[in-house]
Design an enzyme around this catalytic site. Sequence first.
Site, mmCIF file in Angstrom:
data_model
loop_
_atom_site.group_PDB
_atom_site.id
_atom_site.type_symbol
_atom_site.label_atom_id
_atom_site.label_comp_id
_atom_site.label_asym_id
_atom_site.label_seq_id
_atom_site.Cartn_x
_atom_site.Cartn_y
_atom_site.Cartn_z
ATOM 1 N N GLY A 167 0.977 -1.139 -0.087
ATOM 2 C CA GLY A 167 0.053 0.103 -0.138
ATOM 3 C C GLY A 167 1.071 1.357 -0.048
ATOM 4 N N ALA A 193 2.182 2.736 2.620
ATOM 5 C CA ALA A 193 3.441 2.802 3.399
ATOM 6 C C ALA A 193 4.483 1.772 2.814
ATOM 7 C CB ALA A 193 2.892 2.355 4.817
ATOM 8 N N PHE A 237 -11.009 19.807 7.306
ATOM 9 C CA PHE A 237 -11.436 18.601 7.763
ATOM 10 C C PHE A 237 -11.486 18.524 9.489
ATOM 11 C CE2 PHE A 237 -10.411 14.263 6.096
ATOM 12 C CZ PHE A 237 -10.822 14.425 4.702
ATOM 13 N N GLN A 282 -10.738 3.215 15.710
ATOM 14 C CA GLN A 282 -11.649 4.508 15.451
ATOM 15 C C GLN A 282 -12.444 4.085 14.725
ATOM 16 O OE1 GLN A 282 -10.332 7.480 12.362
ATOM 17 N NE2 GLN A 282 -10.340 8.483 14.160
ATOM 18 N N HIS A 326 -15.391 5.486 12.442
ATOM 19 C CA HIS A 326 -15.850 6.768 11.260
ATOM 20 C C HIS A 326 -17.346 6.997 11.371
ATOM 21 C CE1 HIS A 326 -16.116 9.478 7.984
ATOM 22 N NE2 HIS A 326 -14.574 9.245 7.887
ATOM 23 N N LEU A 344 -17.340 3.579 3.172
ATOM 24 C CA LEU A 344 -17.078 4.993 3.408
ATOM 25 C C LEU A 344 -17.800 6.061 2.683
ATOM 26 C CD1 LEU A 344 -15.359 6.478 5.807
ATOM 27 C CD2 LEU A 344 -13.765 6.982 3.902
ATOM 28 N N THR A 376 -16.828 9.924 2.610
ATOM 29 C CA THR A 376 -15.774 10.637 3.104
ATOM 30 C C THR A 376 -16.172 11.916 4.154
ATOM 31 O OG1 THR A 376 -13.679 12.035 2.500
ATOM 32 C CG2 THR A 376 -15.693 12.015 0.963
ATOM 33 N N GLU A 377 -15.136 12.192 5.085
ATOM 34 C CA GLU A 377 -15.118 13.375 5.734
ATOM 35 C C GLU A 377 -15.127 14.538 5.043
ATOM 36 O OE1 GLU A 377 -12.910 12.833 9.318
ATOM 37 O OE2 GLU A 377 -12.197 15.049 9.464
ATOM 38 N N ARG A 427 -13.631 12.787 15.022
ATOM 39 C CA ARG A 427 -14.525 11.625 14.632
ATOM 40 C C ARG A 427 -14.937 10.862 15.994
ATOM 41 N NH1 ARG A 427 -10.657 9.205 9.695
ATOM 42 N NH2 ARG A 427 -11.469 10.752 8.358
ATOM 43 N N HIS A 434 -13.045 1.693 11.352
ATOM 44 C CA HIS A 434 -12.467 2.414 10.291
ATOM 45 C C HIS A 434 -10.911 2.491 10.270
ATOM 46 C CE1 HIS A 434 -11.708 5.261 7.139
ATOM 47 N NE2 HIS A 434 -11.084 6.344 7.833
ATOM 48 N N ARG A 453 -7.396 9.375 15.658
ATOM 49 C CA ARG A 453 -6.704 9.925 14.573
ATOM 50 C C ARG A 453 -7.567 11.059 13.861
ATOM 51 N NH1 ARG A 453 -6.980 9.237 9.064
ATOM 52 N NH2 ARG A 453 -8.417 7.494 9.053
HETATM 53 C C1 LIG Z 1 -12.244 3.530 2.721
HETATM 54 C C2 LIG Z 1 -11.041 4.281 3.553
HETATM 55 C C3 LIG Z 1 -10.882 5.747 3.157
HETATM 56 C C4 LIG Z 1 -9.743 6.180 3.724
HETATM 57 N N1 LIG Z 1 -9.530 7.535 3.614
HETATM 58 C C5 LIG Z 1 -8.418 8.233 4.048
HETATM 59 C C6 LIG Z 1 -8.289 9.592 3.906
HETATM 60 O O1 LIG Z 1 -8.947 10.327 2.796
HETATM 61 N N2 LIG Z 1 -7.297 10.284 4.320
HETATM 62 C C7 LIG Z 1 -6.426 9.490 5.395
HETATM 63 O O2 LIG Z 1 -5.387 10.299 5.784
HETATM 64 N N3 LIG Z 1 -6.647 8.325 5.633
HETATM 65 C C8 LIG Z 1 -7.605 7.622 5.094
HETATM 66 N N4 LIG Z 1 -7.850 6.401 5.246
HETATM 67 C C9 LIG Z 1 -7.013 5.512 6.128
HETATM 68 C C10 LIG Z 1 -5.714 5.115 5.149
HETATM 69 O O3 LIG Z 1 -5.911 5.208 3.970
HETATM 70 C C11 LIG Z 1 -4.994 3.785 5.366
HETATM 71 O O4 LIG Z 1 -4.835 3.819 6.788
HETATM 72 C C12 LIG Z 1 -3.709 3.747 4.828
HETATM 73 O O5 LIG Z 1 -3.939 3.794 3.400
HETATM 74 C C13 LIG Z 1 -3.157 2.336 5.129
HETATM 75 O O6 LIG Z 1 -1.892 2.163 4.220
HETATM 76 P P1 LIG Z 1 -1.044 1.057 4.506
HETATM 77 O O7 LIG Z 1 0.026 1.154 3.335
HETATM 78 O O8 LIG Z 1 -0.403 0.975 5.915
HETATM 79 O O9 LIG Z 1 -1.713 -0.454 4.394
HETATM 80 P P2 LIG Z 1 -2.677 -0.750 3.086
HETATM 81 O O10 LIG Z 1 -3.041 0.343 2.155
HETATM 82 O O11 LIG Z 1 -3.854 -1.398 3.673
HETATM 83 O O12 LIG Z 1 -1.712 -1.980 2.450
HETATM 84 C C14 LIG Z 1 -1.590 -3.112 3.109
HETATM 85 C C15 LIG Z 1 -0.679 -3.844 2.248
HETATM 86 O O13 LIG Z 1 -0.507 -5.196 2.700
HETATM 87 C C16 LIG Z 1 -0.657 -6.205 2.154
HETATM 88 N N5 LIG Z 1 -0.682 -7.252 3.072
HETATM 89 C C17 LIG Z 1 -1.349 -7.602 4.001
HETATM 90 N N6 LIG Z 1 -1.402 -8.678 4.700
HETATM 91 C C18 LIG Z 1 -0.609 -9.503 3.912
HETATM 92 C C19 LIG Z 1 0.223 -10.557 4.254
HETATM 93 N N7 LIG Z 1 -0.330 -11.789 5.101
HETATM 94 N N8 LIG Z 1 1.237 -10.945 3.092
HETATM 95 C C20 LIG Z 1 1.463 -10.353 2.272
HETATM 96 N N9 LIG Z 1 0.895 -8.989 1.917
HETATM 97 C C21 LIG Z 1 -0.167 -8.448 2.860
HETATM 98 C C22 LIG Z 1 -1.805 -6.051 1.293
HETATM 99 O O14 LIG Z 1 -1.932 -6.708 0.118
HETATM 100 C C23 LIG Z 1 -1.475 -4.422 0.987
HETATM 101 O O15 LIG Z 1 -0.672 -4.394 -0.163
HETATM 102 C C24 LIG Z 1 -8.931 5.728 4.742
HETATM 103 C C25 LIG Z 1 -9.089 4.027 4.886
HETATM 104 C C26 LIG Z 1 -10.297 3.489 4.417
HETATM 105 C C27 LIG Z 1 -10.279 2.138 4.821
#
Ligand SMILES: Cc1cc2nc3c(=O)[nH]c(=O)nc-3n(C[C@H](O)[C@H](O)[C@H](O)COP(=O)(O)OP(=O)(O)OC[C@H]3O[C@@H](n4cnc5c(N)ncnc54)[C@H](O)[C@@H]3O)c2cc1C
Length: 560
Positions: A13, A15, A116, A229, A231, A241, A243-244, A275, A339, A374
């Site tokens: 993702g 990160a 926001f 959290q 939402h 979702l 959005t906010e 939130r 959320h 958050r």
């Molecule tokens: C609907 C929605 C809307 C949001 N909107 C906002 C916003 O507008 N602004 C904001 O700041 N935040 C928002 N958030 C929160 C934010 O988007 C997330 O916290 C953030 O994107 C998480 O990113 P990440 O890279 O940590 O994880 P993710 O994007 O969830 O990625 C996780 C990755 O890990 C991999 N993975 C997981 N388990 C395994 C495993 N066992 N083996 C191999 N791979 C694995 C998955 O394949 C994926 O690639 C939102 C969240 C949601 C759910």
Amino acid sequence: MEAKHDVLVIGAGCAGMRAAIEAHDAGADVALLSKIHPVRSHSGAAEGGINAALGNASDDSPEEHAFDTVKGSDYLGDQDAIQILCDEAPDDVYQLENWGAVFSRTEDGRIAQRPFGAAGEPRTAYAADITGHVLVHVLYEQVMKRDIPTYEEYFAWRLVMNDDRCQGVIAWDLLHGGLKSIGAKTVILATGGAGRLYVGTTNAYACTGDGMAMALRVGVALKDMEMMQFHPTTLAPTGVLITEGCRGEGAYLLNSENDRFLKRYAPNAMELASRDVISRAEQTEIDEGRGVEGNVLLDLRHLGADRILERLHGTRELSMTFAGVDPIYEPIPVRPGAHYHMGGVDADVWGQTSVTGLYAAGECACVSVHGANRLGGNALMETITFGKRAGRHAADWALSHTTVEVPRSTETDAARDLKQLLERTEGERPWSIRDELATTMHENFGVFRREEQMQEQGEIVARLRERYERVVVDDKGDVFNSDLTQALELGFLLELADCMVVSGIARKESRGAHARPDDFPSRDDEHYMKHTIVRVEDDRPQLEWRDVTMTKWQPQERKY
Ligand SMILES: Cc1cc2nc3c(=O)[nH]c(=O)nc-3n(C[C@H](O)[C@H](O)[C@H](O)COP(=O)(O)OP(=O)(O)OC[C@H]3O[C@@H](n4cnc5c(N)ncnc54)[C@H](O)[C@@H]3O)c2cc1C
């Protein structure tokens, strides 16, 4: 061992991809590994935007961003980490822009910023209401440009510990079947959240907390796990979702009496309070009989069709598709839904965990910048800023150390355990346990928490864990065996639920997402301005407390 790298990033993702790019640019041989295609990661579902004090819409500053975040966290966020986030955010957003992120614009061509919740200034940079979609595509382009190898559709299952440090992972190859071990000098967990612990959640099916549980199993602590959290605006019954950003653009929340009820809960900020405050207000209205079929109403009509179509077109589509409601003409029924996990793998400001060579970044980590609540827009920013920092540190460490080894015994143990699960022919299918877990977590560990319900949830989770010992996987095949991976995910979820309940019962106060209206309705800084830290010993969660890092912001009463 099938392959080895300097740095292996689990999760692709925002990160994970940001970490991999940074590690690559620091000179390391880095690979990504993900159970789904990178651009399908939950980050791609982010709608509203990303927070940085660019000062394009007002006189904003990183200092003000930091204060809002500290206050928003209900004083449970570590202030040193928050300061880093807010100081580095502006450059990190410009970096994304330079890589091609098409942010929405002001009249004079700068990055637009919208108001926001609980933000003192309009600070949230956005690309209409598809910000996450734009960011994952931009990051994926940068990953491709650098030819960073990606183990796509590999399910990480066990971390490899050797010589007291983490040296890789054992993963299930979803496309071909079979366990593969991939060695690495450093491993970064970037596996996202665990919203699937709840039946009503905005989170994708893949958000099952795998990395948090994998870290727990090698002795790393999880921090602030009670802080889930809710939402305030999710669609019934799917949890999709809304959005906010809608409220940022001026939408109102109404109860069944057509009353903007927030004037009784957050008279100054109204719909732009934090939130936790709004979710509690909504739940109170619903519980006291002023809801509309278990919902409240989000009214966008006064914004007008043009503004809705320009800035919130995705929201309109979601409401029409999933609730049959066109927000140009009717209010959207919404309610609180699970959320975002403020808690996660205990990590420092470089993403380091207590195990040498193991890092965590993004939603699976708890650094902690969000504390007990958050602010919208801060999660995406955290993935970028702390993804970058973890990538840098993991690369530097890997480049100064030479060996990687996955012991043969680790591989054979994993193969034996998996065979045992696959060969079991009698028992219970995973889905019924998973359903029960998600329904009961919602009932007993939701917006409001009550002692007897949390105790009961502890017993329920214990019983579900016993049943899980006899779980049976029907599909015995090699190709896309989602029956198998869902069983493994369920094992992760159950362990996390245990940690959450233990932490929740111990926190005898109300702070942020942890609200105990009956027995401990107020915040208790004297005893609980502390992080919960949970490790597993002898198969049981063990709880400790750690002081919050404070720099210059003294706790105040939190009003919006
Ligand atoms: C609907 C929605 C809307 C949001 N909107 C906002 C916003 O507008 N602004 C904001 O700041 N935040 C928002 N958030 C929160 C934010 O988007 C997330 O916290 C953030 O994107 C998480 O990113 P990440 O890279 O940590 O994880 P993710 O994007 O969830 O990625 C996780 C990755 O890990 C991999 N993975 C997981 N388990 C395994 C495993 N066992 N083996 C191999 N791979 C694995 C998955 O394949 C994926 O690639 C939102 C969240 C949601 C759910």
